[in-house]
Design an enzyme around this catalytic site. Structure first.
Site, mmCIF file in Angstrom:
data_model
loop_
_atom_site.group_PDB
_atom_site.id
_atom_site.type_symbol
_atom_site.label_atom_id
_atom_site.label_comp_id
_atom_site.label_asym_id
_atom_site.label_seq_id
_atom_site.Cartn_x
_atom_site.Cartn_y
_atom_site.Cartn_z
ATOM 1 N N ASN A 192 -6.046 18.838 14.096
ATOM 2 C CA ASN A 192 -7.430 19.152 13.801
ATOM 3 C C ASN A 192 -8.453 17.963 14.338
ATOM 4 O OD1 ASN A 192 -7.130 17.177 11.966
ATOM 5 N ND2 ASN A 192 -7.620 18.674 10.113
ATOM 6 N N ASP A 241 -6.305 23.763 12.406
ATOM 7 C CA ASP A 241 -6.232 22.962 11.276
ATOM 8 C C ASP A 241 -4.874 23.823 10.618
ATOM 9 O OD1 ASP A 241 -6.053 22.566 8.519
ATOM 10 O OD2 ASP A 241 -8.225 21.606 8.764
ATOM 11 N N LYS A 267 3.466 13.294 -0.719
ATOM 12 C CA LYS A 267 4.820 13.080 0.199
ATOM 13 C C LYS A 267 6.216 13.270 -0.642
ATOM 14 C CE LYS A 267 3.045 11.349 4.055
ATOM 15 N NZ LYS A 267 3.079 12.354 5.443
ATOM 16 N N TYR A 295 8.922 6.174 6.533
ATOM 17 C CA TYR A 295 8.278 5.077 7.200
ATOM 18 C C TYR A 295 8.025 3.763 6.328
ATOM 19 C CZ TYR A 295 6.904 9.043 10.133
ATOM 20 O OH TYR A 295 6.729 10.288 10.998
ATOM 21 N N PHE A 296 8.549 2.581 6.840
ATOM 22 C CA PHE A 296 8.083 1.483 6.079
ATOM 23 C C PHE A 296 6.604 1.073 6.643
ATOM 24 C CE2 PHE A 296 11.077 0.162 2.938
ATOM 25 C CZ PHE A 296 11.901 1.458 2.899
ATOM 26 N N ASN A 297 6.218 0.125 7.071
ATOM 27 C CA ASN A 297 4.835 -0.248 7.539
ATOM 28 C C ASN A 297 4.818 -0.297 9.025
ATOM 29 O OD1 ASN A 297 5.262 -1.312 4.655
ATOM 30 N ND2 ASN A 297 2.983 -1.531 5.267
ATOM 31 N N ARG A 327 -4.456 -6.221 -5.165
ATOM 32 C CA ARG A 327 -5.125 -4.868 -5.107
ATOM 33 C C ARG A 327 -4.181 -4.171 -6.095
ATOM 34 N NH1 ARG A 327 -4.491 -2.067 0.824
ATOM 35 N NH2 ARG A 327 -2.397 -2.327 0.194
ATOM 36 N N SER A 354 7.276 8.913 3.571
ATOM 37 C CA SER A 354 6.894 7.334 3.567
ATOM 38 C C SER A 354 7.739 6.591 2.608
ATOM 39 C CB SER A 354 5.487 7.274 3.229
ATOM 40 O OG SER A 354 4.867 5.977 2.806
ATOM 41 N N ALA A 355 7.852 5.167 2.940
ATOM 42 C CA ALA A 355 8.532 4.504 1.932
ATOM 43 C C ALA A 355 7.750 4.294 0.586
ATOM 44 C CB ALA A 355 8.465 2.779 2.417
ATOM 45 N N TYR A 405 -1.833 10.205 -2.779
ATOM 46 C CA TYR A 405 -1.154 10.191 -1.335
ATOM 47 C C TYR A 405 0.270 10.089 -1.553
ATOM 48 C CZ TYR A 405 1.045 8.344 2.919
ATOM 49 O OH TYR A 405 1.903 8.040 3.669
ATOM 50 N N ASP A 411 -0.048 -2.566 -5.551
ATOM 51 C CA ASP A 411 0.708 -2.930 -4.448
ATOM 52 C C ASP A 411 2.148 -3.460 -5.198
ATOM 53 O OD1 ASP A 411 -0.743 -2.729 -2.056
ATOM 54 O OD2 ASP A 411 -1.620 -4.811 -2.444
HETATM 55 C C1 WQD Z 1 0.217 -4.407 3.467
HETATM 56 C C2 WQD Z 1 0.237 -5.739 2.708
HETATM 57 C C3 WQD Z 1 -1.594 -5.543 1.119
HETATM 58 C C4 WQD Z 1 -5.004 -5.041 3.613
HETATM 59 C C5 WQD Z 1 0.313 1.438 2.909
HETATM 60 C C6 WQD Z 1 0.193 2.840 1.971
HETATM 61 C C7 WQD Z 1 1.858 3.187 2.331
HETATM 62 C C8 WQD Z 1 1.770 3.588 3.809
HETATM 63 C C9 WQD Z 1 1.503 2.469 4.752
HETATM 64 C C10 WQD Z 1 0.685 5.205 4.928
HETATM 65 C C11 WQD Z 1 0.112 -5.585 1.219
HETATM 66 C C12 WQD Z 1 -1.911 -6.642 1.939
HETATM 67 C C13 WQD Z 1 -3.675 -5.485 3.057
HETATM 68 C C14 WQD Z 1 -5.953 -6.369 3.454
HETATM 69 C C15 WQD Z 1 -4.210 -7.607 2.327
HETATM 70 N N1 WQD Z 1 0.839 4.630 4.198
HETATM 71 N N2 WQD Z 1 -3.306 -6.851 2.543
HETATM 72 N N3 WQD Z 1 -5.399 -7.603 2.942
HETATM 73 O O1 WQD Z 1 0.000 -0.974 1.096
HETATM 74 O O2 WQD Z 1 2.358 -1.584 2.029
HETATM 75 O O3 WQD Z 1 1.379 0.494 2.565
HETATM 76 O O4 WQD Z 1 0.338 1.778 4.206
HETATM 77 O O5 WQD Z 1 0.064 6.037 5.543
HETATM 78 O O6 WQD Z 1 1.709 4.573 1.614
HETATM 79 O O7 WQD Z 1 0.557 2.312 0.729
HETATM 80 O O8 WQD Z 1 0.302 -1.358 3.539
HETATM 81 O O9 WQD Z 1 -1.202 -2.570 5.308
HETATM 82 O O10 WQD Z 1 -2.171 -1.514 3.358
HETATM 83 O O11 WQD Z 1 -0.755 -3.594 3.252
HETATM 84 O O12 WQD Z 1 -3.901 -8.559 1.936
HETATM 85 O O13 WQD Z 1 -7.154 -6.145 3.955
HETATM 86 O O14 WQD Z 1 -1.095 -6.405 3.018
HETATM 87 O O15 WQD Z 1 -1.780 -6.173 -0.231
HETATM 88 O O16 WQD Z 1 0.596 -6.734 0.587
HETATM 89 P P1 WQD Z 1 0.889 -0.901 2.323
HETATM 90 P P2 WQD Z 1 -0.905 -2.129 3.817
#
Ligand code: WQD
Length: 334
Positions: free
Chosen positions: A32, A58, A152, A176-178, A291, A124-125, A148, A294
């Protein structure tokens, strides 16, 4: 073989679409374009060497989605489409539950109707909540910390029930992890609207001067340098995981979950310093409060994906940073 790729113009969807085209699949992208751009389609075509079919729909619009299934012969679906900003989901939970869950219900109904039962789902992890132990295996306890993540987990549970109701279903849940980084061409990558929520897009914007400095959220966690640890994975490795899951689908026993991560954790400061080394650009940062929500440490045990999907992440953090930066620079040229 013809694959419906929902959310195929998005960050992970676009990289996977390129690999699918490269591997000879026919694809239909349904998007979409609420958090992606039509321009990405041209880039996918260039990198894929062929144009995907594109449907501007959509998934919450059942009639429009049904028309897509009526129009194309579809063998399997990769379902990326969904809203994914944690903070926004806290502010607008009904929007998140409504969109992510209704769209998936509509998709499954259409799949049943058109006798398509092979599905790869973007999980997602985040479904592991606050991990009690790491590395995380797929059988770790599941719980969520925000709407969110809850969408999932609800969808994972719904798909388990759907799979139990009809033995024809073959479903892979990919946790997925990051995901960070970009296609090595620099033509596609992660392009969030507004202020980035995630670490890497924030870093690339600081590096290019769009933002003044990075806030590091917390330096008093129980980790070596006090900052949180995550399992960052190159988006191209992640995309390849989808192709491996597609190949596995016919022999999956109903439904199964797979972690897609590298198995190695890096701290926020590790990421900053590796980015600086990989690009030669200094990232001004300051330590800010934690944050909320976390987890201190999260990283995968990716053994199951390795043994059952024959998949392993190959690219390291240095390449992830270099490729993310190349995409940011290329974006500024346009
Ligand atoms: C990573 C680390 C922050 C921004 C999130 C979602 C998860 C998945 C992926 C997606 C953390 C730190 C971040 C900043 C920082 N979702 N940080 N300053 O939180 O592991 O996962 O994205 O679609 O569901 O929760 O990833 O990249 O936000 O953060 O210090 O400006 O970086 O505290 O430790 P996260 P993230």
């Amino acid at each position: 073989m013809s694959i419906l790729v929902t959310g195929g113009a998005g960050y992970i969807g676009s990289h996977t679409s390129v690999l699918l085209l490269n591997a000879g699949y026919d694809i239909v992208i349904a998007d979409n374009f609420s958090n992606s751009s039509e321009e990405t389609i041209a880039r996918i075509t260039e990198l894929g060497g062929r144009a995907p079919a594109v449907e501007h729909v959509d998934l919450c619009d059942m009639a429009a989605l049904d028309a897509v299934f009526a129009r194309y012969p579809i063998d399997a679906v990769i379902h990326f489409a969904g809203l994914k900003a944690v903070g926004e989901s806290v502010a607008q939970p009904l929007f998140y539950y409504g969109n992510n869950i209704v769209s998936t219900i509509n998709l499954c109904k259409c799949m049943e109707k058109y006798d398509v039962h092979q599905l790869v789902f973007s999980s997602s992890a985040t479904v592991y909540g606050m991990p009690e132990t790491v590395p995380l295996r797929e059988d770790a306890p599941l719980h969520t910390l925000n709407p969110y993540g809850a969408t999932k987990l609800v969808i994972e549970n719904m798909l388990r029930d759907v799979s139990a109701s009809n033995a024809d279903w073959r479903i892979a849940l990919l946790r997925y992890f990051n995901p960070i980084g970009a296609h090595e061409s620099g033509l596609i990558g992660e392009a969030p609207n507004g202020i980035p929520n995630n670490l890497m897009p924030y870093i690339t914007q600081v590096a290019s001067g769009v933002r003044a400095e990075l806030s590091v959220f917390g330096s008093d966690y129980p980790t070596a340098d006090g900052t949180c640890i995550r399992d960052y994975i190159h988006v191209m490795d992640l995309a390849q995981g989808h192709l491996q899951a597609l190949k596995k689908l016919p022999t999956i026993n109903g439904i199964d979950a797979y972690n897609l991560g590298t198995g190695t954790g890096y701290s926020v400061l590790d990421v900053i310093h590796t980015f600086e080394e990989a690009t030669g650009v200094t990232i001004p940062y300051r330590i800010a409060p934690r944050r909320p929500g976390d987890a201190p440490v999260s990283y995968a045990d990716p053994t199951k994906a390795h043994t059952e999907l024959d998949w392993k992440a190959e690219r390291g953090l240095h390449d992830m940073c270099k490729d993310a930066w190349r995409f940011q620079l290329q974006k500024e040229d346009h």
